[in-house]
Design an enzyme around this catalytic site. Structure first.
Site, PDB file in Angstrom:
ATOM      1  N   GLY A  26       0.789  -1.231   0.000  1.00 18.82           N
ATOM      2  CA  GLY A  26       0.000   0.000   0.000  1.00 18.82           C
ATOM      3  C   GLY A  26       0.815   1.271   0.000  1.00 18.82           C
ATOM      4  O   GLY A  26       0.258   2.364   0.038  1.00 18.82           O
TER       5      GLY A  26
ATOM      6  N   PRO B 288       5.223  -4.738  -0.850  1.00 21.13           N
ATOM      7  CA  PRO B 288       5.093  -3.580  -1.740  1.00 21.13           C
ATOM      8  C   PRO B 288       4.892  -3.997  -3.198  1.00 21.13           C
ATOM      9  O   PRO B 288       5.540  -4.930  -3.672  1.00 21.13           O
ATOM     10  CB  PRO B 288       6.432  -2.847  -1.577  1.00 21.13           C
ATOM     11  CG  PRO B 288       7.384  -3.882  -1.076  1.00 21.13           C
ATOM     12  CD  PRO B 288       6.604  -4.957  -0.397  1.00 21.13           C
ATOM     13  N   GLY B 289       3.985  -3.328  -3.860  1.00 18.38           N
ATOM     14  CA  GLY B 289       3.772  -3.583  -5.293  1.00 18.38           C
ATOM     15  C   GLY B 289       4.074  -2.315  -6.064  1.00 18.38           C
ATOM     16  O   GLY B 289       5.140  -2.129  -6.643  1.00 18.38           O
ATOM     17  N   ARG B 290       3.118  -1.377  -5.999  1.00 22.70           N
ATOM     18  CA  ARG B 290       3.233  -0.109  -6.726  1.00 22.70           C
ATOM     19  C   ARG B 290       4.529   0.627  -6.405  1.00 22.70           C
ATOM     20  O   ARG B 290       5.129   1.241  -7.289  1.00 22.70           O
ATOM     21  CB  ARG B 290       2.043   0.770  -6.322  1.00 22.70           C
ATOM     22  CG  ARG B 290       1.881   2.005  -7.158  1.00 22.70           C
ATOM     23  CD  ARG B 290       0.852   2.960  -6.547  1.00 22.70           C
ATOM     24  NE  ARG B 290      -0.302   2.294  -6.014  1.00 22.70           N
ATOM     25  CZ  ARG B 290      -1.481   2.184  -6.641  1.00 22.70           C
ATOM     26  NH1 ARG B 290      -1.647   2.700  -7.826  1.00 22.70           N
ATOM     27  NH2 ARG B 290      -2.491   1.564  -6.066  1.00 22.70           N
TER      28      ARG B 290
ATOM     29  N   ARG C 130      -7.208   2.737 -15.041  1.00 22.20           N
ATOM     30  CA  ARG C 130      -7.225   3.390 -13.729  1.00 22.20           C
ATOM     31  C   ARG C 130      -7.980   4.718 -13.703  1.00 22.20           C
ATOM     32  O   ARG C 130      -8.702   4.993 -12.745  1.00 22.20           O
ATOM     33  CB  ARG C 130      -5.801   3.556 -13.192  1.00 22.20           C
ATOM     34  CG  ARG C 130      -5.099   2.199 -12.965  1.00 22.20           C
ATOM     35  CD  ARG C 130      -3.835   2.313 -12.134  1.00 22.20           C
ATOM     36  NE  ARG C 130      -4.114   2.665 -10.763  1.00 22.20           N
ATOM     37  CZ  ARG C 130      -3.973   3.869 -10.248  1.00 22.20           C
ATOM     38  NH1 ARG C 130      -3.507   4.862 -10.990  1.00 22.20           N
ATOM     39  NH2 ARG C 130      -4.272   4.103  -8.979  1.00 22.20           N
TER      40      ARG C 130
ATOM     41  N   TYR D  69     -10.827   4.591 -11.072  1.00 25.21           N
ATOM     42  CA  TYR D  69     -10.544   5.264  -9.789  1.00 25.21           C
ATOM     43  C   TYR D  69     -10.368   6.772  -9.936  1.00 25.21           C
ATOM     44  O   TYR D  69      -9.860   7.415  -9.021  1.00 25.21           O
ATOM     45  CB  TYR D  69      -9.240   4.724  -9.169  1.00 25.21           C
ATOM     46  CG  TYR D  69      -9.019   3.245  -9.252  1.00 25.21           C
ATOM     47  CD1 TYR D  69      -9.849   2.360  -8.567  1.00 25.21           C
ATOM     48  CD2 TYR D  69      -7.963   2.724 -10.000  1.00 25.21           C
ATOM     49  CE1 TYR D  69      -9.625   1.002  -8.635  1.00 25.21           C
ATOM     50  CE2 TYR D  69      -7.736   1.370 -10.065  1.00 25.21           C
ATOM     51  CZ  TYR D  69      -8.577   0.510  -9.380  1.00 25.21           C
ATOM     52  OH  TYR D  69      -8.347  -0.837  -9.452  1.00 25.21           O
TER      53      TYR D  69
ATOM     54  N   CYS E 212     -15.110   3.205 -27.680  1.00 22.69           N
ATOM     55  CA  CYS E 212     -16.471   3.714 -27.854  1.00 22.69           C
ATOM     56  C   CYS E 212     -17.093   3.903 -26.492  1.00 22.69           C
ATOM     57  O   CYS E 212     -17.947   3.101 -26.067  1.00 22.69           O
ATOM     58  CB  CYS E 212     -17.292   2.713 -28.645  1.00 22.69           C
ATOM     59  SG  CYS E 212     -17.032   2.924 -30.370  1.00 22.69           S
ATOM     60  N   GLU E 213     -16.637   4.906 -25.805  1.00 25.03           N
ATOM     61  CA  GLU E 213     -17.072   5.106 -24.433  1.00 25.03           C
ATOM     62  C   GLU E 213     -16.671   6.521 -24.039  1.00 25.03           C
ATOM     63  O   GLU E 213     -15.483   6.837 -24.031  1.00 25.03           O
ATOM     64  CB  GLU E 213     -16.341   4.054 -23.572  1.00 25.03           C
ATOM     65  CG  GLU E 213     -16.699   4.053 -22.160  1.00 25.03           C
ATOM     66  CD  GLU E 213     -17.350   2.744 -21.690  1.00 25.03           C
ATOM     67  OE1 GLU E 213     -17.610   1.822 -22.483  1.00 25.03           O
ATOM     68  OE2 GLU E 213     -17.627   2.693 -20.496  1.00 25.03           O
TER      69      GLU E 213
HETATM   70  N1  LLP Z   1      -0.788  -7.039  -0.381  1.00 20.36           N
HETATM   71  C1  LLP Z   1      -2.099  -7.254  -0.535  1.00 20.36           C
HETATM   72  C2  LLP Z   1      -2.756  -8.257   0.289  1.00 20.36           C
HETATM   73  C3  LLP Z   1      -2.826  -6.533  -1.493  1.00 20.36           C
HETATM   74  O1  LLP Z   1      -4.112  -6.760  -1.630  1.00 20.36           O
HETATM   75  C4  LLP Z   1      -2.155  -5.578  -2.296  1.00 20.36           C
HETATM   76  C5  LLP Z   1      -2.872  -4.833  -3.304  1.00 20.36           C
HETATM   77  C6  LLP Z   1      -0.787  -5.389  -2.091  1.00 20.36           C
HETATM   78  C7  LLP Z   1      -0.127  -6.133  -1.128  1.00 20.36           C
HETATM   79  C8  LLP Z   1       0.014  -4.410  -2.893  1.00 20.36           C
HETATM   80  O2  LLP Z   1      -0.449  -3.113  -2.790  1.00 20.36           O
HETATM   81  P1  LLP Z   1       0.458  -1.914  -3.341  1.00 20.36           P
HETATM   82  O3  LLP Z   1       1.742  -1.929  -2.567  1.00 20.36           O
HETATM   83  O4  LLP Z   1       0.690  -2.146  -4.783  1.00 20.36           O
HETATM   84  O5  LLP Z   1      -0.374  -0.717  -3.079  1.00 20.36           O
HETATM   85  N2  LLP Z   1      -5.773  -1.783  -8.837  1.00 20.36           N
HETATM   86  C9  LLP Z   1      -5.610  -0.783  -7.811  1.00 20.36           C
HETATM   87  C10 LLP Z   1      -4.780  -1.279  -6.677  1.00 20.36           C
HETATM   88  C11 LLP Z   1      -5.325  -2.538  -6.065  1.00 20.36           C
HETATM   89  C12 LLP Z   1      -4.447  -3.070  -4.984  1.00 20.36           C
HETATM   90  C13 LLP Z   1      -4.884  -4.437  -4.585  1.00 20.36           C
HETATM   91  N3  LLP Z   1      -4.100  -5.001  -3.553  1.00 20.36           N
HETATM   92  C14 LLP Z   1      -5.004   0.455  -8.439  1.00 20.36           C
HETATM   93  O6  LLP Z   1      -4.747   0.454  -9.641  1.00 20.36           O
HETATM   94  O7  LLP Z   1      -4.806   1.461  -7.774  1.00 20.36           O
END
Ligand code: LLP
Length: 429
Positions: free
Chosen positions: A245, A288-290, A327, A331, A358-359
């Site tokens: 997150g 961490p992802g994003r 996105r 969002y 088409c939106e």
């Molecule tokens: N761990 C869990 C259990 C999660 O559900 C998620 C993301 C992460 C880690 C990684 O989160 P990050 O570090 O990337 O924020 N599609 C949405 C984001 C959905 C996130 C879902 N879960 C967007 O484009 O903003």
């Protein structure tokens, strides 16, 4: 977004590469991902978290951007992988990721997925609910295996409204409720189950958070749980998983938040808690992802039609849109952009950047300033598209998904080939 770099031709440079040349060579729309940036982020995670604290580990939330290439890079850098489906596990294994360093998430894992994960010795299951716990135990028994699990809790902290809600029943499809009888039913089941090894607990408070408030509140709640279950059930928590997150900078004016700004506070709380309550330090995971890939990526488009409605606005249409970046429509996410081949021009033309679907809602950027000499055929770069773009892309309107190139030290290689019209009908019988 990252700082903008322009070369002598007035072209936007990204990751050491001339973006206009990339568009010429590989076509548009094009995802461009800078490997060096991903490596830097992984190394920062190592120095600011994994090496800084004893018992600290990180798994990359691969849902943000999962390709074989990206899995290989983060694996090489020593991170594990967070996966959320059989498909993600399959691809991660194909990339050579260590299954023991993989975490398997999801609120409704199928029996088939659980079986696949067990057969491949995936390190941790994050079990979401009692139904799943029973299924994991049963499947593990059938395979004569033991599933090592963390139980996901709903901390009751909503990251978007957390100032107003700190306790109570939070409406979430994820995790077990913290009501004493509910949680103890699940934890007791896990402790008694012959094919389950309960390691600890998990929370994830939300995504794209720009401060650590929600994480710290969730931390207090999970530590309260750790203490309570030792007293009530004699269970000593060995692992805590703090989720992901950690937010990144998308637009001008936003801050870049360092990983430590999120993790130091939480680690401080854990250390103090353990000292004061006589616990050994648990193994601490982050996901961490994003934060790793968001600013590693840009998308290059070609500008097509430009329509000016006098006194209203100018629509600049590009050759992609919501299929490659859903996105904004999902969002109301905001992005910055620049005309890559006119990156040195004065940006004073106010426009809306729209896609080709088409939106009417297919708007990539509601309002932005682009080069004053903008014209059809220009290359438009949208920044910060590394996370949740490719991984959420669709074929809406039968639009093929873009190719992806990876840059290493400024040199490009094709990582994902462009989809063709033929690809679009391949599975149809
Ligand atoms: N761990 C869990 C259990 C999660 O559900 C998620 C993301 C992460 C880690 C990684 O989160 P990050 O570090 O990337 O924020 N599609 C949405 C984001 C959905 C996130 C879902 N879960 C967007 O484009 O903003």
């Amino acid at each position: 977004m990252r700082e903008i770099e322009v070369n002598r031709d007035g072209h936007l440079v990204f990751g050491g590469a001339d973006t206009v040349k990339l568009a010429e060579e590989y076509g548009t729309p094009l995802y461009v991902v800078d490997e060096n940036y991903i490596v830097e982020r992984c190394r920062e995670i190592k120095s600011a978290f994994m090496d800084k604290y004893p018992n600290a580990t990180a798994v990359y939330a691969s849902k943000a951007l999962q390709t074989i290439d990206v899995c290989r890079i983060v694996t090489r850098e020593g991170l594990g992988l967070d996966t959320v489906s059989g498909g993600e596990i399959y691809a991660a294994l194909k990339a050579g990721a260590d299954p023991q360093k993989m975490v398997f998430h999801g609120n409704n894992k199928t029996k088939e997925e659980i079986k696949f994960a067990l057969e491949n010795n995936i390190g941790r299951f994050v079990v979401d609910n009692l139904y799943e716990l029973v299924l994991v135990n049963k499947t593990a028994a059938e395979l004569e295996k033991t599933a090592s699990i963390q139980i996901r809790i709903t901390p009751g902290v909503d990251s978007h409204t957390h100032k107003f809600i700190s306790t109570g029943n939070i409406d979430s499809k994820f995790g077990i409720s913290l009501k004493k009888e509910d949680r103890n039913e699940v934890i007791k089941y896990a402790l008694d189950a012959a094919n389950i090894d309960l390691k600890g607990f998990h929370f994830h408070v939300g995504s794209q958070l720009m401060d650590n408030e929600a994480h710290l509140m969730a931390m207090d709640i999970i530590l309260g749980l750790v203490k309570d279950v030792r007293e009530e059930l004699g269970f000593v928590t060995k692992e805590l998983n703090l989720g992901g997150g950690f937010g990144v900078r998308y637009v001008d004016g936003e801050e870049t938040v360092r990983l430590e700004d999120f993790t130091d506070g939480m680690m401080g709380k854990i250390n103090r808690f353990c000292e004061e309550n006589g616990f050994e330090l648990p193994m601490v995971y982050i996901e961490p992802g994003r934060w790793i890939v968001g600013n590693a990526g840009i998308t290059l488009y070609t500008v097509g039609s430009i329509k000016t409605i006098p006194d209203i606005k100018t629509y600049v249409a590009v050759d992609g849109g919501m299929p490659d970046n859903p996105r904004p429509i999902l969002y109301q996410a905001e992005y910055e952009s620049v005309v890559a081949n006119k990156a040195a021009s004065k940006a004073n033309k106010t426009v809306s950047v729209v896609g080709k679907c088409c939106e009417s809602g297919d708007v990539l950027i509601e309002k932005t300033e682009l080069a004053e000499d903008l014209e059809s055929g220009d290359i438009l770069c949208v920044f910060t598209t590394g996370a949740y773009n490719y991984s959420m892309a669709s074929n809406y309107n039968r639009i093929p998904r873009p190719a992806m190139v990876m840059l290493k030290d400024g040199k490009a290689r094709l990582s994902v080939r462009r989809e063709t019209w033929e690809d679009l009908i391949l599975r149809e019988i």
